[in-house]
Design an enzyme around this catalytic site. Structure first.
Site, short mmCIF file in Angstrom:
data_model
loop_
_atom_site.label_atom_id
_atom_site.label_comp_id
_atom_site.label_asym_id
_atom_site.label_seq_id
_atom_site.Cartn_x
_atom_site.Cartn_y
_atom_site.Cartn_z
N TYR A 190 0.83 -1.20 0.00
CA TYR A 190 0.00 0.00 0.00
C TYR A 190 0.87 1.26 0.00
CZ TYR A 190 -3.64 -3.32 1.50
OH TYR A 190 -4.49 -4.39 1.59
N HIS A 213 0.28 -11.79 1.10
CA HIS A 213 -0.79 -10.98 0.48
C HIS A 213 -1.63 -11.78 -0.53
CE1 HIS A 213 -1.72 -6.45 -0.18
NE2 HIS A 213 -2.80 -7.17 -0.34
N1 LIG Z 1 -5.80 -8.60 1.42
C1 LIG Z 1 -6.17 -7.98 0.33
O1 LIG Z 1 -5.90 -8.39 -0.79
C2 LIG Z 1 -6.97 -6.72 0.46
C3 LIG Z 1 -7.63 -6.19 -0.67
C4 LIG Z 1 -8.38 -5.02 -0.50
C5 LIG Z 1 -8.45 -4.41 0.74
N2 LIG Z 1 -7.78 -4.92 1.82
C6 LIG Z 1 -7.83 -4.27 3.15
O2 LIG Z 1 -9.19 -4.06 3.51
C7 LIG Z 1 -9.41 -2.68 3.75
C8 LIG Z 1 -10.83 -2.28 3.38
O3 LIG Z 1 -11.11 -2.55 2.03
P1 LIG Z 1 -11.18 -1.39 0.92
O4 LIG Z 1 -10.36 -0.23 1.31
O5 LIG Z 1 -10.89 -2.08 -0.38
O6 LIG Z 1 -12.72 -1.02 0.85
P2 LIG Z 1 -13.87 -0.61 1.87
O7 LIG Z 1 -13.37 -0.52 3.25
O8 LIG Z 1 -15.01 -1.51 1.57
O9 LIG Z 1 -14.28 0.83 1.33
C9 LIG Z 1 -13.44 1.97 1.47
C10 LIG Z 1 -14.15 3.13 0.77
O10 LIG Z 1 -15.42 3.35 1.40
C11 LIG Z 1 -15.51 4.69 1.87
N3 LIG Z 1 -16.18 4.67 3.18
C12 LIG Z 1 -15.65 4.26 4.37
N4 LIG Z 1 -16.57 4.36 5.34
C13 LIG Z 1 -17.70 4.83 4.78
C14 LIG Z 1 -18.97 5.17 5.29
N5 LIG Z 1 -19.28 5.00 6.58
N6 LIG Z 1 -19.91 5.64 4.41
C15 LIG Z 1 -19.61 5.81 3.10
N7 LIG Z 1 -18.41 5.52 2.56
C16 LIG Z 1 -17.45 5.03 3.39
C17 LIG Z 1 -14.09 5.20 2.00
O11 LIG Z 1 -14.08 6.59 1.81
P3 LIG Z 1 -13.10 7.58 2.64
O12 LIG Z 1 -11.75 6.95 2.63
O13 LIG Z 1 -13.21 8.86 1.88
O14 LIG Z 1 -13.63 7.72 4.04
C18 LIG Z 1 -13.40 4.44 0.87
O15 LIG Z 1 -13.58 5.12 -0.35
C19 LIG Z 1 -8.34 -2.01 2.90
O16 LIG Z 1 -8.18 -0.64 3.21
C20 LIG Z 1 -7.16 -2.89 3.19
O17 LIG Z 1 -6.62 -2.59 4.45
C21 LIG Z 1 -7.06 -6.08 1.70
#
Ligand SMILES: NC(=O)c1ccc[n+]([C@@H]2O[C@H](COP(=O)([O-])OP(=O)(O)OC[C@H]3O[C@@H](n4cnc5c(N)ncnc54)[C@H](OP(=O)(O)O)[C@@H]3O)[C@@H](O)[C@H]2O)c1
Length: 285
Positions: A53, A111
């Site tokens: 990241y 990962h």
């Molecule tokens: N192991 C893997 O391969 C893998 C893959 C993907 C993700 N991950 C991990 O999982 C975490 C979460 O997944 P993600 O980042 O893909 O997606 P997510 O958490 O489903 O969504 C993040 C998005 O949703 C928005 N958001 C957050 N809270 C909200 C709310 N209460 N209302 C409306 N919108 C909201 C955020 O906006 P703002 O930022 O503007 O608040 C951001 O744009 C990642 O950050 C990472 O740490 C791991």
């Protein structure tokens, strides 16, 4: 805060803070730092990050946010598959430790599966564990077949989790992976629990349930992943209003009526879905 048990019985928070896309732009660093610090202040003590990241930038933001409160936090980071070898992993881990400003990573994940033999990766994890540089290790983006392969290796019983895509609109793991992990007393970490803030949040089912609870659709999506006692969920938020909303999700109890309404619009899976497409898309980003 609701807790989930690792295979050795240690309890970890069921709700964490994601960090994907943090540390990518210097101009956003302060906003991201403030968001993580706010999450911690609100009692969300698990943080998920990865060396990938922001090319290490997210780990730096986490390191800064953790200053002075490291011992209260459970920090998860991930090694890139290219570094998951006998010699590559110790060096990658040292770089992560430096960026995170800590002497140990609580949970270190592969990962996604790469070209290094899994046995070598597990051996490298075990050495880091013995050296005290990581407390637990696990995997990410492994499907059931991958987990079964892993289970045949020596020391595989020390695998603490599988972190995978899981949200209301992507329920594939419920068919076989979630039952398999539950049977092995291993929690699943749900990533992208709100579908990356995209179309999922337009769901009429989520909107109806949200209205019933005086909550937002995003909060219901997060609470829905937390309904399972074996799931840790890690929404990412940089907007302070989002951080506050998300931190409050542990208190939302969905009723059987809520769950069946969600099922009627977003049905559970009826067949196995391989994870290959997800990984492919991720690698191409
Ligand atoms: N192991 C893997 O391969 C893998 C893959 C993907 C993700 N991950 C991990 O999982 C975490 C979460 O997944 P993600 O980042 O893909 O997606 P997510 O958490 O489903 O969504 C993040 C998005 O949703 C928005 N958001 C957050 N809270 C909200 C709310 N209460 N209302 C409306 N919108 C909201 C955020 O906006 P703002 O930022 O503007 O608040 C951001 O744009 C990642 O950050 C990472 O740490 C791991």
């Amino acid at each position: 805060m609701r807790m989930v048990r690792l295979p050795d019985g240690t309890e970890v928070p069921a709700l964490g803070l994601g960090t994907w896309h943090m540390g990518e732009r210097g101009s956003a660093a302060n906003t991201e730092l403030v968001a993580l610090k706010l999450g911690i202040e609100l009692g969300v003590m698990l943080i998920d990050t990865a060396e990938m990241y922001g090319n290490g930038g997210a780990e730096e933001v986490v390191g800064e946010a953790a200053r002075g409160q490291r011992d209260q936090l459970f920090i998860v980071s991930k090694v890139c598959p290219d570094n998951a070898s006998r010699t590559g992993m110790p060096a990658a881990c040292d770089r992560s430790l430096k960026r995170l400003r800590t002497d140990r990573i609580d949970l270190y994940l592969l990962h996604w599966r790469g070209s290094h033999p899994l046995g070598e990766t597990v051996e490298a994890f075990e050495r880091l564990r013995t050296a005290g540089k990581i407390r637990y290790w696990g995997v990410s983006n492994f499907d059931t077949r991958d987990m079964q392969g892993l289970a045949r290796l020596t020391a595989s019983a020390n695998c603490a989790t599988d972190q995978v895509l899981y949200h209301v609109g992507r329920r594939g793991i419920e068919y076989d992976l979630l039952p398999w992990c539950t049977e092995h007393a291993m929690p699943v970490m749900a990533y992208s629990p709100i579908g990356q803030g995209g179309r999922l949040l337009q769901s009429k089912a989520l909107a109806t349930v949200a209205q019933r609870h005086g909550a937002t659709p995003a909060q219901i999506a997060i609470a829905w992943t937390m309904r399972h006692p074996n799931v840790i969920t890690i929404p990412k938020a940089s907007d302070p209003a989002h951080v506050r909303e998300n931190a409050a999700c542990g208190a939302i109890e969905l009723s059987p009526d809520d769950l069946s309404l969600i099922d009627s619009v977003h049905p559970p899976p009826s067949a196995i879905r391989r994870m290959g497409t997800t990984i492919w898309r991720m690698v191409r980003r």
